[in-house]
Design a protein around this motif. Structure first.
Motif, PDB file in Angstrom:
ATOM      1  N   THR A 364      -4.307 -11.280   2.040  1.00 47.49           N
ATOM      2  CA  THR A 364      -4.515 -11.089   0.595  1.00 47.49           C
ATOM      3  C   THR A 364      -5.982 -10.829   0.290  1.00 47.49           C
ATOM      4  O   THR A 364      -6.313  -9.966  -0.529  1.00 47.49           O
ATOM      5  N   MET A 365      -6.873 -11.559   0.960  1.00 44.34           N
ATOM      6  CA  MET A 365      -8.307 -11.369   0.755  1.00 44.34           C
ATOM      7  C   MET A 365      -8.722  -9.947   1.124  1.00 44.34           C
ATOM      8  O   MET A 365      -9.459  -9.282   0.380  1.00 44.34           O
ATOM      9  N   ILE A 366      -8.238  -9.463   2.254  1.00 46.34           N
ATOM     10  CA  ILE A 366      -8.569  -8.103   2.691  1.00 46.34           C
ATOM     11  C   ILE A 366      -8.045  -7.076   1.694  1.00 46.34           C
ATOM     12  O   ILE A 366      -8.733  -6.118   1.333  1.00 46.34           O
ATOM     13  N   LEU A 367      -6.810  -7.276   1.234  1.00 50.06           N
ATOM     14  CA  LEU A 367      -6.205  -6.337   0.289  1.00 50.06           C
ATOM     15  C   LEU A 367      -6.946  -6.296  -1.043  1.00 50.06           C
ATOM     16  O   LEU A 367      -7.044  -5.244  -1.682  1.00 50.06           O
ATOM     17  N   PHE A 379      -0.979 -10.321  -3.576  1.00 50.79           N
ATOM     18  CA  PHE A 379      -0.511 -11.580  -2.990  1.00 50.79           C
ATOM     19  C   PHE A 379       0.980 -11.477  -2.681  1.00 50.79           C
ATOM     20  O   PHE A 379       1.447 -11.886  -1.604  1.00 50.79           O
ATOM     21  N   PHE A 380       1.736 -10.923  -3.617  1.00 49.55           N
ATOM     22  CA  PHE A 380       3.173 -10.705  -3.456  1.00 49.55           C
ATOM     23  C   PHE A 380       3.435  -9.802  -2.247  1.00 49.55           C
ATOM     24  O   PHE A 380       4.318 -10.078  -1.423  1.00 49.55           O
ATOM     25  N   GLU A 381       2.663  -8.730  -2.122  1.00 53.26           N
ATOM     26  CA  GLU A 381       2.827  -7.781  -1.013  1.00 53.26           C
ATOM     27  C   GLU A 381       2.558  -8.454   0.328  1.00 53.26           C
ATOM     28  O   GLU A 381       3.280  -8.238   1.306  1.00 53.26           O
ATOM     29  N   ALA A 382       1.519  -9.280   0.387  1.00 54.08           N
ATOM     30  CA  ALA A 382       1.155  -9.968   1.625  1.00 54.08           C
ATOM     31  C   ALA A 382       2.246 -10.935   2.067  1.00 54.08           C
ATOM     32  O   ALA A 382       2.637 -10.975   3.244  1.00 54.08           O
ATOM     33  N   VAL A 383       2.760 -11.732   1.126  1.00 56.35           N
ATOM     34  CA  VAL A 383       3.818 -12.695   1.459  1.00 56.35           C
ATOM     35  C   VAL A 383       5.110 -11.967   1.807  1.00 56.35           C
ATOM     36  O   VAL A 383       5.840 -12.369   2.720  1.00 56.35           O
ATOM     37  N   SER A 384       5.395 -10.881   1.109  1.00 63.69           N
ATOM     38  CA  SER A 384       6.589 -10.086   1.397  1.00 63.69           C
ATOM     39  C   SER A 384       6.542  -9.528   2.813  1.00 63.69           C
ATOM     40  O   SER A 384       7.548  -9.515   3.525  1.00 63.69           O
ATOM     41  N   ALA A 385       5.366  -9.070   3.236  1.00 64.11           N
ATOM     42  CA  ALA A 385       5.205  -8.533   4.593  1.00 64.11           C
ATOM     43  C   ALA A 385       5.339  -9.635   5.630  1.00 64.11           C
ATOM     44  O   ALA A 385       6.037  -9.486   6.636  1.00 64.11           O
ATOM     45  N   PHE A 386       4.676 -10.776   5.395  1.00 68.54           N
ATOM     46  CA  PHE A 386       4.759 -11.880   6.347  1.00 68.54           C
ATOM     47  C   PHE A 386       6.184 -12.419   6.457  1.00 68.54           C
ATOM     48  O   PHE A 386       6.680 -12.690   7.545  1.00 68.54           O
ATOM     49  N   GLY A 387       6.845 -12.577   5.310  1.00 71.51           N
ATOM     50  CA  GLY A 387       8.206 -13.121   5.308  1.00 71.51           C
ATOM     51  C   GLY A 387       9.257 -12.112   5.691  1.00 71.51           C
ATOM     52  O   GLY A 387      10.445 -12.427   5.680  1.00 71.51           O
ATOM     53  N   THR A 388       8.820 -10.902   6.062  1.00 69.22           N
ATOM     54  CA  THR A 388       9.713  -9.769   6.384  1.00 69.22           C
ATOM     55  C   THR A 388      10.768  -9.597   5.297  1.00 69.22           C
ATOM     56  O   THR A 388      11.953  -9.437   5.583  1.00 69.22           O
ATOM     57  N   VAL A 395       3.193  -1.445  -5.120  1.00 69.94           N
ATOM     58  CA  VAL A 395       1.880  -1.071  -4.592  1.00 69.94           C
ATOM     59  C   VAL A 395       1.931  -0.510  -3.173  1.00 69.94           C
ATOM     60  O   VAL A 395       0.943   0.044  -2.689  1.00 69.94           O
ATOM     61  N   THR A 396       3.070  -0.628  -2.502  1.00 76.07           N
ATOM     62  CA  THR A 396       3.151  -0.225  -1.088  1.00 76.07           C
ATOM     63  C   THR A 396       2.764   1.228  -0.876  1.00 76.07           C
ATOM     64  O   THR A 396       1.972   1.555   0.018  1.00 76.07           O
ATOM     65  N   GLY A 397       3.323   2.123  -1.693  1.00 79.67           N
ATOM     66  CA  GLY A 397       3.073   3.549  -1.511  1.00 79.67           C
ATOM     67  C   GLY A 397       1.638   3.967  -1.763  1.00 79.67           C
ATOM     68  O   GLY A 397       1.191   5.011  -1.274  1.00 79.67           O
ATOM     69  N   SER A 398       0.894   3.154  -2.510  1.00 81.62           N
ATOM     70  CA  SER A 398      -0.489   3.502  -2.846  1.00 81.62           C
ATOM     71  C   SER A 398      -1.512   2.775  -1.978  1.00 81.62           C
ATOM     72  O   SER A 398      -2.716   2.848  -2.243  1.00 81.62           O
ATOM     73  N   LEU A 399      -1.057   2.068  -0.957  1.00 81.76           N
ATOM     74  CA  LEU A 399      -1.976   1.349  -0.081  1.00 81.76           C
ATOM     75  C   LEU A 399      -2.908   2.313   0.643  1.00 81.76           C
ATOM     76  O   LEU A 399      -2.513   3.408   1.044  1.00 81.76           O
ATOM     77  N   SER A 400      -4.140   1.885   0.836  1.00 79.73           N
ATOM     78  CA  SER A 400      -5.111   2.675   1.598  1.00 79.73           C
ATOM     79  C   SER A 400      -4.763   2.599   3.081  1.00 79.73           C
ATOM     80  O   SER A 400      -3.857   1.862   3.493  1.00 79.73           O
ATOM     81  N   ILE A 401      -5.491   3.361   3.905  1.00 82.43           N
ATOM     82  CA  ILE A 401      -5.258   3.338   5.351  1.00 82.43           C
ATOM     83  C   ILE A 401      -5.457   1.922   5.897  1.00 82.43           C
ATOM     84  O   ILE A 401      -4.634   1.416   6.676  1.00 82.43           O
ATOM     85  N   ILE A 402      -6.545   1.288   5.483  1.00 80.82           N
ATOM     86  CA  ILE A 402      -6.798  -0.081   5.943  1.00 80.82           C
ATOM     87  C   ILE A 402      -5.695  -1.017   5.455  1.00 80.82           C
ATOM     88  O   ILE A 402      -5.196  -1.865   6.210  1.00 80.82           O
ATOM     89  N   ARG A 404      -2.589  -0.321   4.790  1.00 85.61           N
ATOM     90  CA  ARG A 404      -1.347  -0.087   5.536  1.00 85.61           C
ATOM     91  C   ARG A 404      -1.414  -0.710   6.934  1.00 85.61           C
ATOM     92  O   ARG A 404      -0.435  -1.293   7.412  1.00 85.61           O
ATOM     93  N   ILE A 405      -2.561  -0.600   7.566  1.00 86.50           N
ATOM     94  CA  ILE A 405      -2.728  -1.194   8.897  1.00 86.50           C
ATOM     95  C   ILE A 405      -2.594  -2.712   8.811  1.00 86.50           C
ATOM     96  O   ILE A 405      -1.939  -3.341   9.652  1.00 86.50           O
ATOM     97  N   VAL A 406      -3.204  -3.298   7.790  1.00 88.65           N
ATOM     98  CA  VAL A 406      -3.132  -4.752   7.606  1.00 88.65           C
ATOM     99  C   VAL A 406      -1.689  -5.200   7.378  1.00 88.65           C
ATOM    100  O   VAL A 406      -1.233  -6.189   7.964  1.00 88.65           O
ATOM    101  N   ILE A 407      -0.952  -4.470   6.561  1.00 90.58           N
ATOM    102  CA  ILE A 407       0.448  -4.821   6.293  1.00 90.58           C
ATOM    103  C   ILE A 407       1.298  -4.624   7.547  1.00 90.58           C
ATOM    104  O   ILE A 407       2.219  -5.415   7.814  1.00 90.58           O
TER     105      ILE A 407
END
Length: 444
Positions: A364-367, A379-388, A395-402, A404-407
């Motif tokens: 979340t901090m990086i994002l 924060f929602f995106e980070a937990v959603s990714a971790f919890g699969t 916001v997923t489609g608008s994520l930057s390259i960094i 997307r790599i983090v997610i």
């Protein structure tokens, strides 16, 4: 003299991590092929890795609309990755080995044991056969019911394909859809809602729990694992439905304008889908901030061990709740259903939650640094990714390259498991056991 790097020198945790990585890369390569996309150009490699990771990690986060961007070939690739990721790479490997008549070695059995979250090694191949059989049976039943329902809206061939795709996606708690807007067209459809939620719950409670329930035992005769999974799952579903109903009752963008019966159905779906499923029948981005935060809590807890879902798991949540209760009541032992939990179980539960929290906070901090979006959405995106889980506020489609790599890394960690990742990095074969003098410190 240094040992040669060999797969035989790797620990089970390292083999599992490497295995999922290989599957993801193979899936990503297939998605870059021109035949995989409707524009005939293939997907760029970063986005294909993102999609392959999301499918293998049975997450459901997407950077391109699955229904319009991918051809049937691309969608089938995604479906295969979902099945492999949901069942577990060792389950699928064992299935092919058995079909080829190959003998399963002791080392392979140890890896299977870790992949399936089993306590004992004995009978592990029998368990694999059971898991595969149950999976295909439940997915088949779900696909048939959905096929019959979809026949009212589309041709038979398309209805069959849609039934199979969404049944596999739901049971494996993946959340991928080929309608284009998840299940928002079926907000009040009792059949679709009940079938999808039933598949999600069955996929999320774990195969061992399904077996014990199916055995016909009474609840008091169940193992502690099954009692805890069923109890925590039931509590989360009931509480989740009530809270979602209350919070969204008057929200016109979600369930505010629906009849009472459909409000209840939609609220129930809202309590089920954060259990790592990722489908939605109302727009996630339109939920109130309070509902989004509550959903984050449900996503973090996730499904149960030995299931197709992610998160820190219901048993981890239950074990830590028992710790709090025992400390509050002055008990020396951590007790659940008249059974005492061992220290190792508590240590593992604490380790899992702490690693998960550290991961989510870091991501979340990086994002917040790399992305231009609201904190709660990130924060929602980070937990959603971790919890699969696969739910997103948009916001997923608008994520930057960094971003997307983090997610991608977060989804991978969420599927393999935080403790498995930690063991894969830090586990050593040659351990030296040293006990130092004990000393107290003040805490709290």
């Amino acid at each position: 003299m240094k040992r040669r790097l060999s797969i035989h020198n790797l620990t089970p945790a390292q083999v599992l991590s490497l295995g999922y990585l290989v599957v993801i890369l193979l899936g990503a390569i297939l998605l870059t092929l021109p035949i995989a996309t409707t524009n005939g150009e293939g997907m760029n490699f970063l986005d294909s890795v993102f999609t392959a990771t999301s499918a293998t990690a049975v997450t459901g986060l997407i950077v391109e609309n699955t229904s319009t961007f991918f051809t049937v070939f691309g969608q089938v690739v995604i479906l295969c990755l979902i099945q492999i990721g949901g069942l577990g790479i060792m389950c699928m490997s064992t299935l092919f080995a058995l079909l080829l008549g190959k003998k399963i070695t002791l080392r392979e059995r140890l890896i299977i044991q870790q992949d399936l979250d089993q306590f004992e090694l004995s009978g592990i191949i029998r368990i694999v056969k059971y898991v595969i059989g149950v999976t295909f049976a439940i997915e088949g039943i779900g696909a048939f019911i959905l096929f019959i329902r979809f026949l009212f809206d589309m041709p038979a061939g398309k209805a069959l394909y849609f039934g199979i795709f969404h049944s596999i996606s739901a049971f494996n708690n993946a959340g991928f859809d080929i309608f284009g807007n998840s299940l928002e067209n079926f907000t009040g459809d009792i059949i679709v809602n009940l079938v999808i939620t039933s598949l999600i719950v069955l996929g999320g409670i774990g195969f061992a729990v399904i077996a014990e329930v199916y055995s016909g035992k009474r609840f008091k005769n169940f193992s502690l694992q099954t009692k805890l999974v069923l109890s925590v799952t039931a509590i989360l579903l009931i509480v989740g439905t009530i809270i979602s109903f209350i919070l969204e009752y008057s929200n016109p963008a979600t369930i505010g304008n629906l009849p009472l019966g459909e409000k209840v159905i939609a609220s129930y779906f809202l309590s089920v889908t954060p259990r790592t499923a990722g489908f939605n029948t109302v727009p996630t981005g339109a939920l109130r901030s309070s509902t989004i935060f509550f959903t984050i809590i449900l996503m973090f807890i996730g499904a149960s061990p030995g299931s197709t879902g992610g998160g820190v798991k219901t048993t981890t949540f239950g074990a830590l709740a028992a710790v709090l209760y025992s400390r509050a009541t002055g008990r020396d032992d951590i007790e659940l259903f008249k059974r005492r939990l061992g220290k190792e179980t508590i240590y593992n539960a604490l380790s899992i939650v702490l690693i998960a929290l550290l991961l989510v906070v870091t991501v979340t901090m990086i994002l917040t640094i790399t992305e231009e979006a609201e904190f709660l959405d990130l924060f929602f995106e980070a937990v959603s990714a971790f919890g699969t889980v696969g739910l997103s506020t948009g916001v997923t489609g608008s994520l930057s390259i960094i971003g997307r790599i983090v997610i991608i890394l977060t989804m991978f960690a969420g599927r393999v498991g935080p403790l498995t990742i930690a063991l894969a990095i830090g586990e050593r074969k040659d351990k030296v056991n040293i006990r130092y003098p004990k000393e107290k410190i003040l805490v709290g």
